[in-house]
Design a protein around this motif. Structure first.
Motif, PDB file in Angstrom:
ATOM      1  N   ALA A 104     -14.001 -13.180   0.881  1.00 40.50           N
ATOM      2  CA  ALA A 104     -13.640 -12.705   2.097  1.00 40.50           C
ATOM      3  C   ALA A 104     -14.751 -12.249   2.971  1.00 40.50           C
ATOM      4  CB  ALA A 104     -12.695 -11.525   1.805  1.00 40.50           C
ATOM      5  N   ASP A 105     -14.552 -12.377   4.239  1.00 41.00           N
ATOM      6  CA  ASP A 105     -15.673 -11.902   5.218  1.00 41.00           C
ATOM      7  C   ASP A 105     -15.534 -10.634   5.747  1.00 41.00           C
ATOM      8  OD1 ASP A 105     -16.727 -14.473   4.949  1.00 41.00           O
ATOM      9  OD2 ASP A 105     -15.603 -15.288   6.435  1.00 41.00           O
ATOM     10  N   SER A 106     -14.291 -10.201   5.779  1.00 46.18           N
ATOM     11  CA  SER A 106     -13.977  -8.611   6.667  1.00 46.18           C
ATOM     12  C   SER A 106     -13.760  -7.627   5.350  1.00 46.18           C
ATOM     13  CB  SER A 106     -12.984  -9.082   7.729  1.00 46.18           C
ATOM     14  OG  SER A 106     -11.604  -9.498   7.126  1.00 46.18           O
ATOM     15  N   ASP A 107     -13.475  -6.661   5.550  1.00 47.93           N
ATOM     16  CA  ASP A 107     -13.111  -5.607   4.767  1.00 47.93           C
ATOM     17  C   ASP A 107     -11.358  -5.735   4.839  1.00 47.93           C
ATOM     18  OD1 ASP A 107     -15.644  -4.977   4.281  1.00 47.93           O
ATOM     19  OD2 ASP A 107     -15.327  -3.127   5.959  1.00 47.93           O
ATOM     20  N   ALA A 108     -10.917  -6.178   5.672  1.00 47.87           N
ATOM     21  CA  ALA A 108      -9.356  -6.026   5.864  1.00 47.87           C
ATOM     22  C   ALA A 108      -8.937  -7.194   4.924  1.00 47.87           C
ATOM     23  CB  ALA A 108      -8.802  -6.314   7.212  1.00 47.87           C
ATOM     24  N   GLU A 109      -9.543  -8.139   4.949  1.00 48.48           N
ATOM     25  CA  GLU A 109      -9.182  -9.362   3.779  1.00 48.48           C
ATOM     26  C   GLU A 109      -9.647  -9.171   2.471  1.00 48.48           C
ATOM     27  OE1 GLU A 109      -9.934 -14.029   3.729  1.00 48.48           O
ATOM     28  OE2 GLU A 109     -11.061 -13.007   5.010  1.00 48.48           O
ATOM     29  N   LYS A 110     -10.499  -8.371   2.383  1.00 41.96           N
ATOM     30  CA  LYS A 110     -10.903  -8.056   0.955  1.00 41.96           C
ATOM     31  C   LYS A 110      -9.802  -7.082   0.361  1.00 41.96           C
ATOM     32  CE  LYS A 110     -15.821  -8.191   1.137  1.00 41.96           C
ATOM     33  NZ  LYS A 110     -16.149  -9.425  -0.084  1.00 41.96           N
ATOM     34  N   LYS A 111      -9.449  -6.237   1.438  1.00 41.61           N
ATOM     35  CA  LYS A 111      -8.286  -5.260   0.865  1.00 41.61           C
ATOM     36  C   LYS A 111      -6.959  -6.026   0.715  1.00 41.61           C
ATOM     37  CE  LYS A 111      -5.793  -0.982   2.528  1.00 41.61           C
ATOM     38  NZ  LYS A 111      -5.617  -0.023   3.636  1.00 41.61           N
ATOM     39  N   LEU A 112      -6.576  -6.965   1.374  1.00 41.95           N
ATOM     40  CA  LEU A 112      -5.573  -7.780   1.118  1.00 41.95           C
ATOM     41  C   LEU A 112      -5.342  -8.294  -0.022  1.00 41.95           C
ATOM     42  CD1 LEU A 112      -2.543  -8.865   2.209  1.00 41.95           C
ATOM     43  CD2 LEU A 112      -4.070 -10.703   3.469  1.00 41.95           C
ATOM     44  N   TRP A 113      -6.623  -8.988  -0.537  1.00 44.72           N
ATOM     45  CA  TRP A 113      -6.709  -9.862  -1.671  1.00 44.72           C
ATOM     46  C   TRP A 113      -6.629  -8.657  -2.862  1.00 44.72           C
ATOM     47  CZ3 TRP A 113      -4.990 -14.406  -2.265  1.00 44.72           C
ATOM     48  CH2 TRP A 113      -5.019 -15.173  -1.171  1.00 44.72           C
ATOM     49  N   ARG A 114      -7.353  -7.693  -2.848  1.00 45.79           N
ATOM     50  CA  ARG A 114      -7.111  -6.629  -3.960  1.00 45.79           C
ATOM     51  C   ARG A 114      -5.870  -6.191  -4.146  1.00 45.79           C
ATOM     52  NH1 ARG A 114     -12.176  -4.436  -1.435  1.00 45.79           N
ATOM     53  NH2 ARG A 114     -14.009  -5.006  -2.606  1.00 45.79           N
ATOM     54  N   LEU A 115      -5.324  -5.971  -2.986  1.00 47.50           N
ATOM     55  CA  LEU A 115      -3.750  -5.709  -3.339  1.00 47.50           C
ATOM     56  C   LEU A 115      -2.904  -6.746  -4.021  1.00 47.50           C
ATOM     57  CD1 LEU A 115      -2.978  -3.696   0.107  1.00 47.50           C
ATOM     58  CD2 LEU A 115      -3.159  -2.646  -2.301  1.00 47.50           C
ATOM     59  N   ARG A 116      -3.262  -8.176  -3.673  1.00 49.11           N
ATOM     60  CA  ARG A 116      -2.414  -9.123  -4.319  1.00 49.11           C
ATOM     61  C   ARG A 116      -2.950  -9.076  -5.676  1.00 49.11           C
ATOM     62  NH1 ARG A 116      -2.596 -13.704   0.580  1.00 49.11           N
ATOM     63  NH2 ARG A 116      -0.829 -12.671   1.787  1.00 49.11           N
ATOM     64  N   LEU A 117      -4.213  -8.868  -5.919  1.00 48.85           N
ATOM     65  CA  LEU A 117      -4.516  -8.785  -7.438  1.00 48.85           C
ATOM     66  C   LEU A 117      -3.986  -7.723  -8.146  1.00 48.85           C
ATOM     67  CD1 LEU A 117      -6.620  -9.847  -9.531  1.00 48.85           C
ATOM     68  CD2 LEU A 117      -8.258  -8.488  -8.702  1.00 48.85           C
ATOM     69  N   ARG A 118      -3.607  -6.590  -7.575  1.00 48.49           N
ATOM     70  CA  ARG A 118      -3.008  -5.493  -8.263  1.00 48.49           C
ATOM     71  C   ARG A 118      -1.584  -5.839  -8.549  1.00 48.49           C
ATOM     72  NH1 ARG A 118      -0.309  -1.014  -6.250  1.00 48.49           N
ATOM     73  NH2 ARG A 118      -0.421   0.631  -7.510  1.00 48.49           N
ATOM     74  N   GLU A 119      -1.039  -6.661  -7.371  1.00 46.25           N
ATOM     75  CA  GLU A 119       0.356  -7.000  -7.887  1.00 46.25           C
ATOM     76  C   GLU A 119       0.658  -7.873  -8.825  1.00 46.25           C
ATOM     77  OE1 GLU A 119       3.860  -9.261  -5.068  1.00 46.25           O
ATOM     78  OE2 GLU A 119       1.617  -9.118  -4.222  1.00 46.25           O
ATOM     79  N   CYS A 120      -0.090  -8.902  -8.955  1.00 42.42           N
ATOM     80  CA  CYS A 120       0.059  -9.771 -10.057  1.00 42.42           C
ATOM     81  C   CYS A 120      -0.121  -9.248 -11.340  1.00 42.42           C
ATOM     82  CB  CYS A 120      -1.159 -10.714 -10.031  1.00 42.42           C
ATOM     83  SG  CYS A 120      -1.035 -12.021  -8.747  1.00 42.42           S
ATOM     84  N   GLY A 121      -1.164  -7.971 -11.446  1.00 44.21           N
ATOM     85  CA  GLY A 121      -1.131  -7.233 -12.665  1.00 44.21           C
ATOM     86  C   GLY A 121       0.093  -6.532 -13.121  1.00 44.21           C
ATOM     87  N   ILE A 122       0.880  -5.982 -12.016  1.00 43.89           N
ATOM     88  CA  ILE A 122       1.964  -5.023 -12.182  1.00 43.89           C
ATOM     89  C   ILE A 122       3.179  -5.979 -12.435  1.00 43.89           C
ATOM     90  CG2 ILE A 122       3.627  -3.723 -11.079  1.00 43.89           C
ATOM     91  CD1 ILE A 122       1.284  -2.667  -9.420  1.00 43.89           C
ATOM     92  N   ARG A 123       3.052  -7.358 -12.036  1.00 39.85           N
ATOM     93  CA  ARG A 123       4.364  -8.209 -12.311  1.00 39.85           C
ATOM     94  C   ARG A 123       4.262  -8.712 -13.831  1.00 39.85           C
ATOM     95  NH1 ARG A 123       7.583  -9.706  -8.282  1.00 39.85           N
ATOM     96  NH2 ARG A 123       7.180  -8.889  -6.064  1.00 39.85           N
ATOM     97  N   VAL A 124       2.855  -8.972 -14.099  1.00 35.48           N
ATOM     98  CA  VAL A 124       2.641  -9.145 -15.792  1.00 35.48           C
ATOM     99  C   VAL A 124       3.429  -8.356 -16.526  1.00 35.48           C
ATOM    100  CG1 VAL A 124       0.940  -9.303 -17.449  1.00 35.48           C
ATOM    101  CG2 VAL A 124       0.636 -10.610 -15.272  1.00 35.48           C
ATOM    102  N   ALA A 125       3.328  -6.941 -16.124  1.00 35.70           N
ATOM    103  CA  ALA A 125       4.078  -5.926 -16.966  1.00 35.70           C
ATOM    104  C   ALA A 125       5.382  -6.239 -16.714  1.00 35.70           C
ATOM    105  CB  ALA A 125       3.561  -4.428 -16.497  1.00 35.70           C
ATOM    106  N   ASN A 126       6.000  -6.604 -15.613  1.00 40.90           N
ATOM    107  CA  ASN A 126       7.403  -6.870 -15.348  1.00 40.90           C
ATOM    108  C   ASN A 126       7.884  -7.780 -16.258  1.00 40.90           C
ATOM    109  OD1 ASN A 126      10.046  -6.292 -13.858  1.00 40.90           O
ATOM    110  ND2 ASN A 126       9.288  -8.374 -13.103  1.00 40.90           N
ATOM    111  N   VAL A 127       7.072  -8.910 -16.396  1.00 40.81           N
ATOM    112  CA  VAL A 127       7.524  -9.861 -17.409  1.00 40.81           C
ATOM    113  C   VAL A 127       7.633  -9.635 -18.764  1.00 40.81           C
ATOM    114  CG1 VAL A 127       6.860 -12.386 -17.923  1.00 40.81           C
ATOM    115  CG2 VAL A 127       6.736 -11.635 -15.575  1.00 40.81           C
ATOM    116  N   LEU A 128       6.697  -8.774 -19.103  1.00 40.60           N
ATOM    117  CA  LEU A 128       6.511  -8.139 -20.470  1.00 40.60           C
ATOM    118  C   LEU A 128       7.883  -7.240 -20.869  1.00 40.60           C
ATOM    119  CD1 LEU A 128       2.961  -7.492 -20.924  1.00 40.60           C
ATOM    120  CD2 LEU A 128       4.116  -9.154 -22.154  1.00 40.60           C
ATOM    121  N   VAL A 129       8.306  -6.571 -19.656  1.00 41.48           N
ATOM    122  CA  VAL A 129       9.500  -5.711 -19.942  1.00 41.48           C
ATOM    123  C   VAL A 129      10.756  -6.630 -19.999  1.00 41.48           C
ATOM    124  CG1 VAL A 129      10.911  -4.179 -18.819  1.00 41.48           C
ATOM    125  CG2 VAL A 129       8.426  -3.767 -18.866  1.00 41.48           C
TER     126      VAL A 129
END
Length: 453
Positions: A244-269
Motif C-alpha cells: 500500500a502507498d498511503s496510510d489510509a490504504e494500509k489501515k483498510l487492509w489491516r482492518l480486513r486482515l483483522r476481520e479474517c482472523g475474527i471470522r476464523v474464530a467464528n467458523v471454529l465456533v
C-alpha cells in the motif's frame, strides 16, 4: 548395437575447423525470413512510434480474450508507444445471469400477517428502498430479477453488487442452504479469471469474497474449507498492507486482515470447536495489545469461554479488558462500561446466581433503558426467579416499542405457552402487531419459527 552410418558425400560438416583461406568463409549467408522478438511489426510494448509504414500492412497478433492469456497482455499500445489500450478484452459473466440459477423463495415459513400486511411494499420499488426498509425477501427477489433481465454480461461491477445483495438477503432470511447453493455459481474466486488482466486487482468486491468463503463451507459441508479460504484472504490482505502507498490504504487492509482472523474464530465456533476458538482469539488479542481493537477481541474471547463453561478464563479476559486505558471519546467510554457490566451480569447467570443476575441487569436497565438486549436478558432472569408476570409485562412493552428480533419474540411466545392454553392465538396476535408496524432498517419480515408456530 551399432548405429548404421549414412553416406553423404555432398554434406558439409557444420562444426569442423575451416582454414582461413577457404572460400567458404566468403559466402554470404542469406538472412532468414522469420521474425524475431525485436521486430517492429508485433505488439511489442517497447516498440517506438517511428515504425516503417510498410509494417502497418502486416497483420498484428490479436490479443486473446481468454482468461489464461489476458494476464500477459501488454499495458501499452503497439502503435502509440505509451498510450493505453482503449478496449481491453471484456470478460463474459453470462453464467451468473441464468434465470434457472436462482431459486424461488418459499413462503410457507412466513406467517400470514407478513404476507398480507398493508406495510408490504411493491416489488417494483427501487432496490435501495427495499433494503433501507428491511424488506429483505423482496430485495432478494428484485436482485435476482435484475440479474436475469437487465444487466449486461460484461458489466462486472453491477453483476457482483446484485449478487452480493442477493446472497446477503438470503442469509438474513435464514435461507443459508439456498444461498450456499447459489454461491457455487462463482466457482473458484482465486482463479486468474477474476483478476484484472493488467493490474491484477480482483474484480469481485471484498465483501462478496468474504461472504462466499462461508457459503462455500456451508455448501460443501466442509468447515475446514472455510478456514482455508479465510487464511487465503488474510495472506492477500497482508501482502497488500506491504504494497500500500498511503496510510489510509494500509489501515483498510489491516482492518480486513483483522476481520479474517475474527471470522476464523467464528467458523471454529460453528464447528463446535469452542476451545480452539478461544485460543485463536487469545492470539489476536495479544497481537493488538493495548488498543481498542484488543478490548473488542477480549470481549469476544470472554463470551466464548462463557459458552465453554470456563469461568476462570472468562474472568481473566474481562479483567484484562477492564485494565485497558479508557477511550477519550465519551460515547466509546460509555459503551465500554456497558459491555463490562453486561459481561459481569452474564457471569452471574453462568454461576447460577439468578438473584444477583437480576440485580445486575436491573442496574444496567436503569442506566440504559433504550437497550433492548439488556431488557430482554432482565426478563429472562425474572423468569428463572419465578417472576413470570413481571417478565411477560417487560417483554410485551419491549415488543411494542423496539424493533423486533428473534430472542424477543421467541422468549415472549415461550411465556405465552407457560401462561395460557390458547398460546397459538396469542402468538398470531403478536405476529399481527409486529407486521402492522412501520418498516425500519432492521429486518421487517420474521419467520414462523420466531413465533414458535
Amino acid at each position: 548395437m551399432n548405429i548404421p552410418t549414412i553416406n553423404a558425400p555432398n554434406r558439409t560438416r557444420s562444426h569442423g575447423r575451416v582454414a582461413s583461406g577457404d572460400e567458404r568463409r566468403r559466402v554470404a549467408v542469406p538472412r532468414r525470413s522469420t521474425k524475431g522478438p525485436l521486430d517492429n511489426d508485433i505488439d511489442d510494448p517497447l516498440a517506438g512510434s517511428t515504425s516503417q509504414p510498410a509494417a502497418s500492412s502486416t497483420p498484428r497478433r490479436v490479443l486473446s480474450p481468454t482468461p489464461s492469456n489476458t494476464a500477459s497482455t501488454s499495458p501499452l499500445s503497439p502503435d502509440g508507444g505509451t498510450s493505453p489500450i482503449p478496449d481491453l478484452p471484456s470478460k463474459d459473466f453470462s453464467y451468473l445471469l441464468e434465470p434457472s440459477a436462482y431459486h424461488a423463495l418459499p413462503s410457507t415459513n412466513v406467517p400470514q400477517p407478513f404476507l398480507n400486511s398493508p406495510a408490504l411494499p411493491s416489488l417494483a420499488d427501487p432496490l435501495p428502498d427495499l433494503l433501507k426498509t428491511g424488506h429483505y425477501r423482496l430485495a432478494a427477489i428484485s436482485a435476482a430479477r435484475a440479474l436475469s433481465t437487465t444487466v449486461s454480461p460484461n458489466d462486472a461491477p453491477a453483476i457482483f453488487e446484485l449478487l452480493q445483495i442477493r446472497l446477503a438477503c438470503l442469509c438474513l432470511l435464514n435461507e443459508h442452504a439456498m444461498a450456499a447453493q447459489e454461491a457455487k455459481l462463482l466457482g473458484d474466486l482465486s482463479s486468474a479469471f477474476y483478476r484484472h488482466p493488467l493490474t491484477g486487482a480482483h474484480l469481485v468486491p471484498w465483501e462478496l469474497r468474504v461472504l462466499s468463503v462461508r457459503l462455500a463451507a456451508l455448501g460443501y459441508g466442509e468447515w475446514r474449507k472455510g478456514i482455508m479460504g479465510y487464511y487465503e484472504l488474510a495472506r492477500e490482505a497482508r501482502e497488500n498492507v506491504v504494497k500500500a502507498d498511503s496510510d489510509a490504504e494500509k489501515k483498510l487492509w489491516r482492518l480486513r486482515l483483522r476481520e479474517c482472523g475474527i471470522r476464523v474464530a467464528n467458523v471454529l465456533v460453528e464447528m463446535g470447536e469452542l476451545e480452539g476458538a478461544g485460543r485463536h482469539l487469545g492470539t489476536l488479542s495479544s497481537a493488538e495489545a493495548g488498543s481498542q481493537e484488543s478490548r473488542e477481541v477480549l470481549v469476544m474471547e470472554a463470551l466464548v469461554w462463557l459458552r465453554v463453561g470456563d469461568l476462570r478464563a472468562s474472568r481473566r479476559c474481562i479483567a484484562a479488558a477492564a485494565a485497558l486505558p479508557s477511550s477519550e471519546n465519551e460515547s466509546t467510554s460509555t459503551q465500554d462500561s456497558k459491555v463490562e457490566g453486561t459481561l459481569n451480569a452474564l457471569l452471574r447467570i453462568a454461576e447460577g446466581d439468578y438473584n444477583a443476575a437480576v440485580e445486575a441487569w436491573t442496574e444496567l436497565h436503569s442506566a440504559h433503558q433504550a437497550d433492548a438486549m439488556i431488557a430482554q436478558n432482565l426478563a429472562v432472569c425474572l423468569l428463572y426467579t419465578g417472576k413470570i408476570s413481571e417478565a411477560r409485562s417487560l417483554l410485551t412493552d419491549l415488543a411494542g416499542t423496539t424493533a423486533p428480533f428473534h430472542a424477543l419474540t421467541f422468549n415472549l411466545c415461550t411465556l405465552y405457552e407457560l401462561c395460557t392454553e390458547r398460546s397459538r392465538d396469542r402468538k398470531m396476535a403478536l405476529a399481527d402487531r409486529i407486521a402492522a408496524r412501520e418498516p425500519s432498517g432492521v429486518g421487517w419480515e420474521m419467520a414462523a419459527a420466531d413465533f414458535k408456530l
